[in-house]
Design an enzyme around this catalytic site. Structure first.
Site, mmCIF file in Angstrom:
data_model
loop_
_atom_site.group_PDB
_atom_site.id
_atom_site.type_symbol
_atom_site.label_atom_id
_atom_site.label_comp_id
_atom_site.label_asym_id
_atom_site.label_seq_id
_atom_site.Cartn_x
_atom_site.Cartn_y
_atom_site.Cartn_z
ATOM 1 N N GLY A 680 -22.771 35.711 10.570
ATOM 2 C CA GLY A 680 -22.035 34.495 10.882
ATOM 3 C C GLY A 680 -22.286 33.419 9.844
ATOM 4 C CB CYS A 681 -20.223 30.534 8.795
ATOM 5 S SG CYS A 681 -19.746 29.916 10.436
ATOM 6 C CE1 TYR A 682 -22.912 25.073 11.947
ATOM 7 C CE2 TYR A 682 -21.593 26.264 13.552
ATOM 8 C CZ TYR A 682 -21.913 25.086 12.908
ATOM 9 O OH TYR A 682 -21.240 23.932 13.220
ATOM 10 C CB ALA A 683 -26.207 33.425 11.389
ATOM 11 N N GLY A 685 -26.291 30.397 6.456
ATOM 12 C CA GLY A 685 -26.898 29.203 5.894
ATOM 13 C C GLY A 685 -28.267 28.910 6.472
#
Length: 869
Positions: A680-683, A685
């Site tokens: 995932g994107c948040y994960a 970063g």
């Protein structure tokens, strides 16, 4: 209640943990109270206020008609917090709200002396349960009052075998005392805003126990539940006496303990509580209160003890017979009225808790284990084995070639594996579930170890939540590099020196996944890292042939960006793109050839796979949608590969789906995988921001993330409505977000994640607070640590100052910077930015596809938009 009482209850929590725990508790309390408590349901407009600056809570019911005031509820909440002081106890508390119906919570037997001497405390405790929506069935005795009244009339109380002889005159006094004490308790409860219903007859049917010998004493033959259930349904606590009637209506006296046991057999509650003055069973030799008894394992030995005799032996025997009849989830608590709430909710050892538990067994061969899969499931909780099922298989295979002893309870909730390692055996694995720790099965298993092994050594992490327990079991310990060596039964100094030397050598070596270089004992249920060892980027690839890509569900932002990237890729080309909404339309922004959107069904996918028409399938679908397509592809057993952009496969073993975060995972694992889970994107970063600090983390890292509204997808909602977002910031999914689980799983540490949506379109800003061991890092060291960690990574840029989200939009990497160490040097703050549609999704997908197909890792990723050092 003085503030010091609240503070003392929070000693084992740091300030942040305490605030987080109590805030969640208040929300849970209000939710459950308004759902379960009929008296509170009448109040429709409830407002809750939680003040973080001090330990204070208030709750206001705007249209209350039931007499429950804000001060009543505030006192209830404070009582709760005063009795629950750890995260584990909070979990135990919440468990009771969700696992039983109201009448199955507890049967509480109250001795007559409690009503005489501790009525205020008893009423307060019962009011507390009532106000949080729990309805115990309360049954009381009246022995002291009967004796006092008989003596005042000049009648000497008479007993045979401990049973009161109840003639007609005595029965008159017994009935009078029961009615008086029942009314006394009901009145005290109603003064506290509790609806209580006196039930003095009609519940117990009995025959004469022995009419000639005991006269009007009953032996219960039936329990009628109607009056009790009606009371609870009406929102009133049922307050019972132990008077019974024969079928013809003759009133009989019944021992209150016996009556409570019969109630328990009918209602099968989680708890059967006996309130007495001693507050538990006292060990006659040590004079200490026994905290927990697990009968299946301890009963026979306990009954042999010289101090267990007369009434104590009879009481334990009766309790065993009762618990043998009830479900294993039921337990008996013998406590003082002052500790009623604490023992009900926390198993804190305030009184004596008695449960059946399970008998322990000893195995010395894997062939003796009936269900090897259950053992594998338990081993998954070990941090050194959790990464893959392959690790567990390797570990079990190693046991076949070694001499070992496995001690466990029947359901394998707690296991200990001891290996023969010379003079001092090694406790190689000791794994307990939360339930096993709560119910002290861990103590039973360790006691069995001490009986089996005269000496033992084991290792655990210095930050293990149960480290104080380890110290209580050992006779010596040695700390090095964050690991602690424990031992008992070793008194020879040369032997102590030898095991310390071996331990010191082992802690200086790297730990292999299967735990062969260290015992890996006391696994906490989370792997050190879910992914494998990091490897260098694969700049150049060997494959120069074309790769055919099929996109399933490509209408969203991520799909569009991936199409654009593939359009500029030297080797990849799209030959199928599927979207139900866009079926029949031409694929835009793709120039290599004309592609028309299809609406591929499962059978279509299976056909294309069988014809070898696709090299790489990209699942660009919402969560929980792609399973049929994946199964269709796999059923053909073709040569293609799959990458899933949803969260469906981010938590499975690497042997099944490689986790596609190349900067932190083994690129060889990704390269050889047929199935890849795109992070995932948040994960992505967050993990890149936290990973260099993993070995220094001591507490709960917190990630505050804000994404542009493209992260909310294309389906209209307030989170992607520019007008709604104008001059606005929207918090959402503040706990248990799927990315919180993903970050925690793959970092190997619990992480708190707080997502928000901002008013810009593209890009994520992350501010990460990481607690570290005090003094382990300096401010200058931190930035250099990150630069060294990511020195070869083209898509990670480390900078000294704070990265800005406006600089990351449209680029293909992650910026990390803004490193700040607090004054006490026990917390680091890091900032990171990432484009949620590119490195957070499409770019990372392409990166993984390049690795899997043997191209250069960065093929097709625009050079001018790669962040440079």
């Amino acid at each position: 209640m003085p503030p010091t009482c609240l503070l003392s209850s929070a000693k084992r929590l740091n300030c942040a943990q305490f605030q987080k725990t109590t805030s969640a508790l208040v929300r849970s309390l209000v939710t459950v109270t308004t759902r379960n408590c009929p008296s509170v349901k009448q109040s429709q407009n409830a407002e809750v206020h939680f003040t973080r600056k001090k330990v204070g809570y208030s709750k206001r019911y705007m249209s209350s008609t039931n007499g429950v005031t804000s001060s009543d509820t505030r006192a209830t909440v404070i009582q709760l917090l005063n009795n629950i002081s750890t995260k584990r106890e909070v979990e135990q508390y919440l468990k009771y709200f969700t696992s039983v119906s109201q009448q199955q919570f507890a049967v509480i037997k109250v001795g007559g002396a409690i009503i005489s001497d501790n009525l205020k405390e008893l009423a307060s405790s019962l009011a507390f349960l009532y106000h949080v929506g729990l309805y115990p069935i309360v049954l009381h005795g009246t022995g002291p009052q009967v004796n006092e009244k008989l003596e005042s009339k000049g009648i000497e109380p008479d007993y045979i075998d401990g049973i009161r002889i109840t003639d007609e005159a005595t029965m008159s006094v017994v009935r009078e005392c029961f009615l008086e004490q029942n009314l006394k308790l009901v009145t005290a409860l109603e003064q506290l805003g509790v609806r209580a219903r006196p039930i003095t007859s009609g519940v117990f049917t009995a025959n004469y126990l022995d009419k000639t010998k005991y006269k009007l004493v009953g032996d219960i033959t039936n329990v009628t539940k109607d009056a009790i259930e009606a009371s609870i349904k009406a929102g009133a606590l049922p307050i019972l006496t132990s008077l019974a009637e024969t079928p013809s209506g003759q009133m009989l006296n019944v021992n209150a303990d016996v009556a409570a046991g019969e109630l328990a057999r009918v209602f099968e509650p989680l708890k059967i509580v006996y309130l007495n003055e001693k507050g538990g069973i006292i060990n006659g030799e040590t004079k200490e209160k026994i905290s927990i008894i697990n009968l299946d394992e301890e009963y026979n030995e306990l009954m042999k003890q010289s101090w267990v005799k007369y009434g104590t032996k009879l009481k334990i025997k009766e309790i065993k017979e009762l618990l043998d009849f009830l479900p294993r989830s039921s337990s008996v608590a013998i406590i003082n009225v002052h500790d009623l709430q604490k023992e009900l909710f926390t198993n804190s050892g305030a009184g004596t808790m008695i449960r059946r538990g399970y008998k322990l067994s000893k195995k010395t061969s894997l062939d003796e284990i009936e269900n090897i899969q259950t053992l594998k499931d338990t081993l998954k909780k070990d941090k050194y084995l959790a990464a893959t099922s392959e690790n567990i298989d390797i570990y079990l295979e190693s046991l076949k070639d070694s001499k070992f002893t496995l001690i466990s309870d029947e359901p394998l909730e707690a296991i200990a594996i001891v290996k023969d390692s010379g003079i001092v055996p090694t406790l190689d694995k000791f794994i307990c579930s939360k339930s096993a720790w709560l119910n002290k099965v861990s103590d039973n298993v360790f006691n069995a170890l001490t009986r089996e092994f005269s000496c033992l050594q084991w290792v655990t992490d210095e930050h293990d939540p149960n480290v104080s327990w380890h110290f209580s079991k050992c006779q010596g310990s040695y700390l090095k590099n964050g690991k602690i060596l424990f031992w008992y039964g070793v008194s020879d100094l040369n032997t102590v020196s030898e095991i310390i030397a071996k331990f010191s050598s082992a802690t200086s070596q790297s730990v292999s996944p299967n735990g062969t270089n260290t015992s890996g004992v006391f696994g906490k249920g989370r792997s050190t890292r879910f992914y494998s060892t990091r490897t260098e980027p694969k700049i150049n690839g060997t494959n120069k042939s074309k790769g055919r890509v099929a996109l399933i569900g490509a209408r969203g932002y991520t799909g569009k960006n991936l199409i654009s990237l593939i359009d500029n890729h030297p080797y990849l080309e799209i030959n199928h793109v599927s979207s139900r909404e866009l079926e029949g339309q031409k694929l835009k922004d793709y120039s290599k050839t004309d592609i028309i959107y299809e609406n591929l069904q499962v059978e279509d996918v299976k056909k294309l796979e069988s014809e070898n028409d696709v090299d790489f399938w990209v699942m660009a679908l919402p969560n929980n949608i792609c399973k049929p397509f994946v199964e269709a592809i796999q059923s053909v057993n073709g040569k293609s590969r799959i990458i899933d952009l949803s969260a469906d496969h981010r938590f499975v073993p690497q042997t099944e789906w490689a986790y596609g975060l190349p900067e932190l995972n083994d690129r060889n694992v990704i390269s050889s995988a047929k199935r890849i889970a795109n992070p995932g994107c948040y994960a992505t970063g967050s993990q890149i921001a936290i990973a260099p600090l993993t070995e220094f983390i001591t507490g709960l890292p917190t990630v505050f993330g804000v994404s542009g509204y493209s992260g909310a997808g294309t389906k209209p909602s307030p989170k992607n409505d520019p007008k709604f977002l104008n001059n606005n910031l929207i918090p959402y999914s503040l706990t248990n977000h799927i990315h919180e689980k993903e970050i925690s799983t793959h970092i190997g540490k619990e992480v708190a994640f707080i997502p928000h949506v901002g008013q810009w379109f593209q890009g994520i800003s992350l501010t990460v607070s990481v607690p570290i061991k005090q003094g382990s890092l300096t401010a200058s060291h931190i930035a250099q640590l990150y630069k060294d960690f990511y020195k070869n990574e083209r898509l990670v840029h480390v900078k000294e100052d704070i990265p800005l989200v406006r600089d990351i939009a449209g680029t293909h990497g992650v910026m990390v910077g803004g490193f700040k160490l607090n004054d006490t040097q026990d917390r680091v703050v890091i900032c990171a930015t990432i484009d949620n549609l590119l490195k957070g999704a499409a770019t990372q997908c392409l990166q993984n596809m390049n690795l899997a197909l043997g191209y250069g890792e960065y093929e097709g990723i625009p050079v001018n938009k790669i962040l440079t050092k």
